[in-house]
Every structure is written in structure tokens, then in C-alpha cells.
Design a protein around this motif. Structure first.
Motif, short mmCIF file in Angstrom:
data_model
loop_
_atom_site.label_atom_id
_atom_site.label_comp_id
_atom_site.label_asym_id
_atom_site.label_seq_id
_atom_site.Cartn_x
_atom_site.Cartn_y
_atom_site.Cartn_z
N SER A 136 -17.61 -32.69 106.08
CA SER A 136 -16.44 -32.85 105.42
C SER A 136 -16.01 -32.12 104.32
CB SER A 136 -16.17 -34.42 105.22
OG SER A 136 -16.85 -34.91 104.34
N LYS A 137 -17.21 -31.79 103.66
CA LYS A 137 -17.19 -31.13 102.41
C LYS A 137 -16.62 -29.67 102.53
CE LYS A 137 -19.63 -29.52 98.07
NZ LYS A 137 -20.74 -29.34 97.86
N SER A 140 -13.09 -29.96 103.86
CA SER A 140 -11.97 -29.91 102.70
C SER A 140 -12.09 -28.60 102.10
CB SER A 140 -12.48 -30.96 101.65
OG SER A 140 -13.45 -30.85 101.26
N GLN A 141 -13.10 -27.77 101.85
CA GLN A 141 -13.11 -26.57 101.12
C GLN A 141 -12.34 -25.50 101.95
OE1 GLN A 141 -17.23 -25.39 100.56
NE2 GLN A 141 -17.18 -26.67 98.70
N SER A 143 -9.69 -26.11 103.92
CA SER A 143 -8.33 -26.30 103.79
C SER A 143 -7.86 -26.01 102.50
CB SER A 143 -8.02 -28.07 104.05
OG SER A 143 -8.68 -28.78 103.29
N VAL A 144 -8.69 -26.24 101.71
CA VAL A 144 -8.04 -25.59 100.15
C VAL A 144 -8.07 -24.31 100.20
CG1 VAL A 144 -8.58 -26.14 97.50
CG2 VAL A 144 -9.06 -27.71 99.22
#
Length: 147
Positions: A136-137, A140-141, A143-144
């Protein structure tokens, strides 16, 4: 009466007394012999009865001994047929004892494997949680940051 006649009378009286005394003794002896004869006859009758009873008892005892021997032979035969059963029961109890020992050993091994498995389960959960957190990290990275 002259002295010889007196002496003869005395001797005759003494002889008569002696004869009477001997007769009385013989009568008593005769009664005693009769009583002894009666007692001997009764003893002989009793001995005959006892002898017959002893013969009957000896025959009955002999029959009982024969029956006892037959019963003992029958019991011995039945015990001989039961002996293998006792041997089988002894073997079965030995097998059950060995099974108990094996079960205890298996339970001990399973218990130690269970402890190891529990530790592995905890490590697996921690590892799974860490992996999900890492994904998930990373997601999320991703997607950022544009590619």
C-alpha cells in the motif's frame, strides 16, 4: 454223741456251707456269662449294621470321587481352551500399552510442532501485514509520483 460224730456233723455242715457258697458263686457266674453273651450278641448285631453302613458309604464316596475326577478333568480341559484367550488378552494389553506410549510421543511431537506452527503463524501474520503495508505504501507512492 461221741467226739467223732460231732466232728462228722461239723464237717458235714461245713461241707454243706461250702456247697451252698459254691452254688451261689456259680449262679452269679452264670448270670454274668448270660449278660456277657447278651452284650456280645448286641455288639455283633451293631458291628453288622455298622459294616453295612460303611459299605454303603464307601460305595457312595467312591462314586463321589469318580464324579470329582470327571469334573476336575472337565475343568482342566476348559482351562486349556481358555489359556489362548488369556494369552491374547495379555498381548492386547501389551499392544494397548505400546499404543499409549506412541500416542504420548505423538502428542508431544504435535505439541512441539503446534508451538512452532503458532510461532510461524504469528511471523506469517506479521510478514503479511508488513507486505500489505509495503504494497500500500508503494501503491500510494506510485499514485503520487507520475511516471
Amino acid at each position: 454223741m461221741t467226739g467223732g460224730e460231732v466232728a462228722a456233723i461239723i464237717a458235714a455242715v461245713a461241707f454243706a456251707v461250702l456247697v451252698v457258697f459254691i452254688i451261689l458263686v456259680l449262679m452269679k457266674i452264670s448270670k454274668t456269662v448270660d449278660r456277657v453273651t447278651t452284650t456280645v450278641d448286641e455288639a455283633n448285631k451293631t458291628i453288622e449294621v455298622v459294616t453295612k453302613d460303611v459299605d454303603i458309604l464307601s460305595k457312595q464316596v467312591e462314586g463321589l470321587l469318580v464324579k470329582s475326577n470327571e469334573l476336575l478333568d472337565d475343568v482342566n480341559q476348559k482351562i486349556a481352551t481358555i489359556d489362548p484367550l488369556f494369552t491374547a488378552v495379555a498381548d492386547l494389553s501389551e499392544s494397548v500399552s505400546e499404543l499409549n506410549v506412541s500416542s504420548r510421543n505423538l502428542i508431544g511431537k504435535v505439541g512441539s510442532v503446534g508451538k512452532t506452527t503458532a510461532k510461524a503463524g504469528v511471523v506469517s501474520k506479521v510478514g503479511g501485514a508488513a507486505f500489505r503495508a509495503f504494497r500500500s505504501k508503494k501503491a500510494s507512492q506510485a499514485s503520487v509520483t507520475p511516471k
